[in-house]
Structures are given as C-alpha cells and as structure tokens.
Write an enzyme that holds these catalytic residues in place. Structure first.
Site, mmCIF file in Angstrom:
data_model
loop_
_atom_site.group_PDB
_atom_site.id
_atom_site.type_symbol
_atom_site.label_atom_id
_atom_site.label_comp_id
_atom_site.label_asym_id
_atom_site.label_seq_id
_atom_site.Cartn_x
_atom_site.Cartn_y
_atom_site.Cartn_z
ATOM 1 C CG ASN A 9 -1.484 1.279 1.712
ATOM 2 O OD1 ASN A 9 -1.644 1.937 0.823
ATOM 3 N ND2 ASN A 9 -2.215 1.515 2.233
ATOM 4 C CE LYS A 11 0.224 3.012 4.782
ATOM 5 N NZ LYS A 11 0.663 3.284 6.353
ATOM 6 C CG HIS A 95 -5.771 2.300 5.624
ATOM 7 N ND1 HIS A 95 -5.156 3.098 5.726
ATOM 8 C CD2 HIS A 95 -4.938 1.489 4.876
ATOM 9 C CE1 HIS A 95 -3.893 2.945 6.711
ATOM 10 N NE2 HIS A 95 -3.454 1.844 5.721
ATOM 11 C CD GLU A 97 -2.469 5.808 6.846
ATOM 12 O OE1 GLU A 97 -2.193 4.982 5.804
ATOM 13 O OE2 GLU A 97 -1.254 5.373 7.527
ATOM 14 C CD GLU A 167 -3.707 -2.287 7.182
ATOM 15 O OE1 GLU A 167 -2.261 -2.834 7.039
ATOM 16 O OE2 GLU A 167 -3.721 -1.336 7.017
ATOM 17 N N GLY A 173 3.211 2.566 10.861
ATOM 18 C CA GLY A 173 3.766 3.280 10.485
ATOM 19 C C GLY A 173 5.049 4.108 12.067
ATOM 20 C CB SER A 212 5.520 -1.533 12.129
ATOM 21 O OG SER A 212 5.040 -0.209 12.334
HETATM 22 P P1 13P Z 1 3.361 0.350 7.872
HETATM 23 O O1 13P Z 1 3.787 -0.894 7.381
HETATM 24 O O2 13P Z 1 4.253 1.487 7.408
HETATM 25 O O3 13P Z 1 3.361 0.030 8.817
HETATM 26 O O4 13P Z 1 1.637 0.695 6.701
HETATM 27 C C1 13P Z 1 0.653 -0.507 7.427
HETATM 28 C C2 13P Z 1 -0.132 -0.309 6.594
HETATM 29 O O5 13P Z 1 -1.290 1.148 6.677
HETATM 30 C C3 13P Z 1 -0.472 -0.806 5.412
HETATM 31 O O6 13P Z 1 -1.379 -0.630 4.464
#
Ligand code: 13P
Length: 250
Positions: A9, A11, A95, A97, A167, A173, A212
């Site tokens: 992803n 982003k 997601h 976010e 997640e 992150g 992560s």
């Molecule tokens: P990270 O791997 O950067 O922690 O992000 C995970 C994520 O949100 C994937 O959709």
C-alpha cells in the site's frame, strides 16, 4: 490451501515516474515467483502507467479507495469502472487512515465492499483497533463489529473471494509490530466470526496482517496458521525491501 498475498500500500507517495521506476525494479527482482501473489497499490494518478509496466508479469494492481456509485456528480471520487479501466483487480477498502481522516464508517465500508465485488474487483477490507481500544480490552468487540458490519450481506462465493486485512492502528507506521501471537489471536478470531457469517468461506478467505511489517519480521508472522499475507506500507515503497517481503523465508 490459501495462496499467500503480499500487498504494497503506497498510500500518498510517489509521482507517476517514481511509481513506474519502483515497479520496474520490482518486476525484475520477483520474476518467477509463483507461490506468493504480489500486489502493488499506487496512488490513482499512477495506476495507468504502472499497469502498462506490469502487463504480462506476476504483479497485480490495486487501488487504495473507490466510490460505490457508478457515475455522476460526485466531485473527486473514482468509480469501480474507472479503476478497472486503469487495470486494477484489487481495491483497499476502509483503511484506518480513511476511517480516521476521511470519515469512513462500517456502513461506507460495506457499500464500497459490495460495489467492488459487483464489479469483480477483490476488496481488501481493513479492520483494526486503536491503542486505546486495545488497552480498554475492547479489541475483540471492535473487530467483531467491523467484520460483521463492513462485510454484511455478500454472497457465499463473494465471501470466499474477499480479502480481509487486520491492521492494528497502533502498529501502523510506528515500527511497533504486533507479535506473531498477538496477530494470530485476532486473525483466528476474525476467521471464527467469518465462519458464523459465511460458513466454509472462512477457510478460503485470506486474512492479511498489516502494521510495520518488514523483512525482519515477515517470516515469523507468516508462520502463523491464520496469517495469509501482509498489507505493507513503508517497507513496500522500495523494490529491494518489498522483494525481500515477497521472498520471505518459509
Ligand atoms: P506500515 O507498513 O508503514 O506500518 O503501514 C501499514 C499499512 O497501513 C498498510 O496498509
């Protein structure tokens, strides 16, 4: 047997040329990998060119969002037909976010999930608890609600094809991964709920872990029986680290 899926992803990262350059390097590095399904989810603007670059390869393309209406006066939104036209066979839905910053709810997640499935695009439906919810011992009730409401009212066949991503918000992150045992506990819980909803589809649905994931922790996570792949942010942005994830040692 569920085929592992390693999904990147990206982003809100990478211009078109940056995205194409990463996928070009990735394509060369993962040639011949057949036992793991590989997916990249670039920003909308890069989908079309990335699709041109991966045509005929073992890399699949996904979008990061969609809108459920077919067309019309919905400024700024993208339909299933548009992402299909750009080459997508997957789409990320709900997601954390998007739930956190853009007001997504289980109800909008459900509408998007159904729209994707109706268009033969595989939704990757994201669920996960916040740190506060985990500390309040609400993890399982939060996940159950997200799964039951976000994935409601689909057919048994659609239920088998859908992908779920667990997640935990506190692991995204942050460099703070859930331990393989913590992740497995929630994955097996999700599969149990799914079995109540969609019977034998629960054995077919792939449940990805995200938060992560990196080349150092991927193998231990993937050893767990209910972890069927990864949804990876940061470590998917460069071809070298994403290749290590795709080629995790089994
Ligand atoms: P990270 O791997 O950067 O922690 O992000 C995970 C994520 O949100 C994937 O959709």
């Amino acid at each position: 047997m569920r085929k592992p899926l390693m999904a990147g992803n990206w982003k809100m990262n990478k211009t078109v040329s940056e995205a194409v350059s990463v996928v070009k390097a990735l394509k060369g590095a993962v040639t011949g990998v057949l036992d793991v399904e590989i997916l990249v989810c670039p920003a909308f603007t890069a989908l079309y060119e990335v699709n041109n670059e991966i045509k005929g390869s073992n890399i699949n393309l996904g979008a990061q969002n969609l809108f459920w209406e077919a067309k019309g006066a919905f400024t700024g939104e993208i339909s299933t037909a548009m992402i299909r036209d750009a080459g997508c066979s997957y789409v990320i839905v709900g997601h954390s976010e998007r739930r956190q910053y853009f007001g997504e709810t289980d109800e909008t997640v459900n509408k998007k999930t159904k729209a994707a499935l109706a268009a033969d695009i595989t939704p990757i439906v994201c669920v996960g608890e916040t740190l506060k919810e985990r500390e309040d011992n609400a993890t399982f009730s939060v996940i159950e609600k997200q799964v039951r409401n976000g994935l409601a009212d689909i057919t048994l066949q659609q239920a088998s094809l859908t992908v779920i991503a667990y997640e935990p918000v506190w692991a995204i992150g942050t460099g703070k991964t859930a331990t393989p045992d913590q992740a497995q506990e929630v994955h097996s819980f999700i599969r149990k709920i799914y079995a109540q909803m969609y019977k034998e589809s629960a054995e077919k649905v792939r449940i990805l872990y995200g938060g992560s994931v990196n080349p150092g922790n991927v193998s231990d996570l993937m050893k767990k029986s209910d972890i069927d792949g990864g949804l990876v942010g940061g470590a998917s942005l460069e071809a070298e680290s994403f290749t290590k994830l795709v080629k995790y040692s089994k």
